[in-house]
Design a protein around this motif. Structure first.
Motif, PDB file in Angstrom:
ATOM      1  N   PHE A  56       6.893   1.880  -8.644  1.00 21.92           N
ATOM      2  CA  PHE A  56       8.301   2.273  -8.597  1.00 21.92           C
ATOM      3  C   PHE A  56       8.700   2.363  -7.137  1.00 21.92           C
ATOM      4  O   PHE A  56       8.076   3.076  -6.364  1.00 21.92           O
ATOM      5  CB  PHE A  56       8.504   3.625  -9.281  1.00 21.92           C
ATOM      6  N   ILE A  57       9.739   1.624  -6.760  1.00 24.81           N
ATOM      7  CA  ILE A  57      10.223   1.640  -5.381  1.00 24.81           C
ATOM      8  C   ILE A  57      11.476   2.501  -5.336  1.00 24.81           C
ATOM      9  O   ILE A  57      12.433   2.256  -6.071  1.00 24.81           O
ATOM     10  CB  ILE A  57      10.506   0.214  -4.883  1.00 24.81           C
ATOM     11  N   ILE A  58      11.430   3.531  -4.478  1.00 26.54           N
ATOM     12  CA  ILE A  58      12.555   4.456  -4.322  1.00 26.54           C
ATOM     13  C   ILE A  58      12.913   4.566  -2.844  1.00 26.54           C
ATOM     14  O   ILE A  58      12.145   4.142  -1.979  1.00 26.54           O
ATOM     15  CB  ILE A  58      12.236   5.860  -4.893  1.00 26.54           C
ATOM     16  N   ARG A  59      14.073   5.131  -2.569  1.00 26.87           N
ATOM     17  CA  ARG A  59      14.432   5.389  -1.170  1.00 26.87           C
ATOM     18  C   ARG A  59      13.499   6.458  -0.606  1.00 26.87           C
ATOM     19  O   ARG A  59      13.022   7.328  -1.326  1.00 26.87           O
ATOM     20  CB  ARG A  59      15.876   5.855  -1.062  1.00 26.87           C
ATOM     21  N   TRP A  60      13.267   6.415   0.697  1.00 29.09           N
ATOM     22  CA  TRP A  60      12.315   7.296   1.357  1.00 29.09           C
ATOM     23  C   TRP A  60      12.730   8.755   1.215  1.00 29.09           C
ATOM     24  O   TRP A  60      13.904   9.112   1.389  1.00 29.09           O
ATOM     25  CB  TRP A  60      12.214   6.944   2.838  1.00 29.09           C
ATOM     26  N   ARG A  61      11.775   9.596   0.862  1.00 27.60           N
ATOM     27  CA  ARG A  61      11.970  11.054   0.787  1.00 27.60           C
ATOM     28  C   ARG A  61      10.733  11.714   1.372  1.00 27.60           C
ATOM     29  O   ARG A  61       9.619  11.420   0.962  1.00 27.60           O
ATOM     30  CB  ARG A  61      12.161  11.518  -0.654  1.00 27.60           C
ATOM     31  N   GLY A  62      10.940  12.636   2.275  1.00 27.25           N
ATOM     32  CA  GLY A  62       9.829  13.291   2.961  1.00 27.25           C
ATOM     33  C   GLY A  62       8.894  14.044   2.035  1.00 27.25           C
ATOM     34  O   GLY A  62       7.673  13.955   2.151  1.00 27.25           O
ATOM     35  N   GLU A  63       9.463  14.795   1.070  1.00 22.13           N
ATOM     36  CA  GLU A  63       8.614  15.597   0.179  1.00 22.13           C
ATOM     37  C   GLU A  63       7.755  14.728  -0.725  1.00 22.13           C
ATOM     38  O   GLU A  63       6.624  15.086  -1.059  1.00 22.13           O
ATOM     39  CB  GLU A  63       9.444  16.590  -0.643  1.00 22.13           C
ATOM     40  N   ILE A  64       8.261  13.564  -1.108  1.00 19.83           N
ATOM     41  CA  ILE A  64       7.480  12.648  -1.945  1.00 19.83           C
ATOM     42  C   ILE A  64       6.352  12.046  -1.118  1.00 19.83           C
ATOM     43  O   ILE A  64       5.211  11.946  -1.566  1.00 19.83           O
ATOM     44  CB  ILE A  64       8.370  11.517  -2.517  1.00 19.83           C
ATOM     45  N   ASN A  65       6.651  11.661   0.112  1.00 16.76           N
ATOM     46  CA  ASN A  65       5.649  11.075   0.993  1.00 16.76           C
ATOM     47  C   ASN A  65       4.519  12.061   1.284  1.00 16.76           C
ATOM     48  O   ASN A  65       3.359  11.682   1.334  1.00 16.76           O
ATOM     49  CB  ASN A  65       6.315  10.620   2.287  1.00 16.76           C
ATOM     50  N   GLN A  66       4.827  13.343   1.448  1.00 18.62           N
ATOM     51  CA  GLN A  66       3.823  14.357   1.758  1.00 18.62           C
ATOM     52  C   GLN A  66       2.929  14.692   0.567  1.00 18.62           C
ATOM     53  O   GLN A  66       1.726  14.823   0.705  1.00 18.62           O
ATOM     54  CB  GLN A  66       4.485  15.646   2.236  1.00 18.62           C
ATOM     55  N   LYS A  67       3.512  14.839  -0.610  1.00 18.31           N
ATOM     56  CA  LYS A  67       2.749  15.298  -1.778  1.00 18.31           C
ATOM     57  C   LYS A  67       1.984  14.179  -2.448  1.00 18.31           C
ATOM     58  O   LYS A  67       1.060  14.431  -3.219  1.00 18.31           O
ATOM     59  CB  LYS A  67       3.681  15.995  -2.762  1.00 18.31           C
ATOM     60  N   SER A  68       2.356  12.975  -2.221  1.00 18.21           N
ATOM     61  CA  SER A  68       1.646  11.764  -2.624  1.00 18.21           C
ATOM     62  C   SER A  68       1.034  11.816  -4.009  1.00 18.21           C
ATOM     63  O   SER A  68       1.740  11.847  -5.006  1.00 18.21           O
ATOM     64  CB  SER A  68       0.587  11.445  -1.555  1.00 18.21           C
ATOM     65  N   ASN A  69      -0.293  11.829  -4.105  1.00 14.98           N
ATOM     66  CA  ASN A  69      -0.955  11.713  -5.416  1.00 14.98           C
ATOM     67  C   ASN A  69      -1.008  13.011  -6.211  1.00 14.98           C
ATOM     68  O   ASN A  69      -1.687  13.069  -7.226  1.00 14.98           O
ATOM     69  CB  ASN A  69      -2.353  11.115  -5.260  1.00 14.98           C
ATOM     70  N   GLN A  70      -0.295  14.037  -5.807  1.00 16.91           N
ATOM     71  CA  GLN A  70      -0.193  15.264  -6.591  1.00 16.91           C
ATOM     72  C   GLN A  70       0.971  15.179  -7.573  1.00 16.91           C
ATOM     73  O   GLN A  70       1.219  16.112  -8.325  1.00 16.91           O
ATOM     74  CB  GLN A  70       0.024  16.472  -5.672  1.00 16.91           C
ATOM     75  N   LEU A  71       1.676  14.060  -7.554  1.00 11.98           N
ATOM     76  CA  LEU A  71       2.914  13.928  -8.317  1.00 11.98           C
ATOM     77  C   LEU A  71       2.723  13.187  -9.635  1.00 11.98           C
ATOM     78  O   LEU A  71       1.747  12.460  -9.823  1.00 11.98           O
ATOM     79  CB  LEU A  71       3.954  13.179  -7.471  1.00 11.98           C
ATOM     80  N   LYS A  72       3.698  13.365 -10.504  1.00 10.24           N
ATOM     81  CA  LYS A  72       3.805  12.622 -11.757  1.00 10.24           C
ATOM     82  C   LYS A  72       5.249  12.173 -11.854  1.00 10.24           C
ATOM     83  O   LYS A  72       6.120  12.714 -11.180  1.00 10.24           O
ATOM     84  CB  LYS A  72       3.473  13.512 -12.952  1.00 10.24           C
ATOM     85  N   LEU A  73       5.487  11.174 -12.703  1.00  9.70           N
ATOM     86  CA  LEU A  73       6.871  10.792 -12.926  1.00  9.70           C
ATOM     87  C   LEU A  73       7.105  10.439 -14.377  1.00  9.70           C
ATOM     88  O   LEU A  73       6.194  10.051 -15.095  1.00  9.70           O
ATOM     89  CB  LEU A  73       7.325   9.676 -11.984  1.00  9.70           C
TER      90      LEU A  73
END
Length: 101
Positions: free
Chosen positions: A55-72
């Motif tokens: 999934f390609i999204i616009r850049w967001r700092g919090e997403i870049n930092q938390k990386s593989n801790q995320l789900k969608l």
């Protein structure tokens, strides 16, 4: 970018009696471009259907930092983020995800 997704993280919180409970916290609901990567079956004691999508999204700092801790959440299916790759100079992020069924 023509699809809405929901990016969230799962946190463990304790209630009054000390029990841990998982709570999903939504970080953002961005527009995304969906890229089909692969699908197949794996056998680890049982047959698992594995789907990989980016999934390609616009850049967001919090997403870049938390990386593989995320789900969608995409079309009611929960994907696990395995890697976040920056595209350009703070322009876009590519979320590499998978789901096992």
């Amino acid at each position: 970018m023509d699809t809405r997704i929901q990016v969230f993280e799962t946190e463990k919180i304790k209630n009054e009696i000390g029990e841990e409970k998982e709570v999903n916290t939504v970080l953002c609901i961005p527009w995304a471009k969906v890229v089909e990567i692969a699908g197949g079956e794996e056998t680890e004691g049982k047959i698992l259907h594995r789907i990989q999508r980016n999934f390609i999204i616009r850049w967001r700092g919090e997403i870049n930092q938390k990386s593989n801790q995320l789900k969608l959440d995409y079309q009611g299916r929960i994907y696990f983020v395995s890697h976040v790759k920056q595209i350009g100079r703070r322009e876009f992020l590519e979320l590499q995800t998978f789901v096992n069924e």
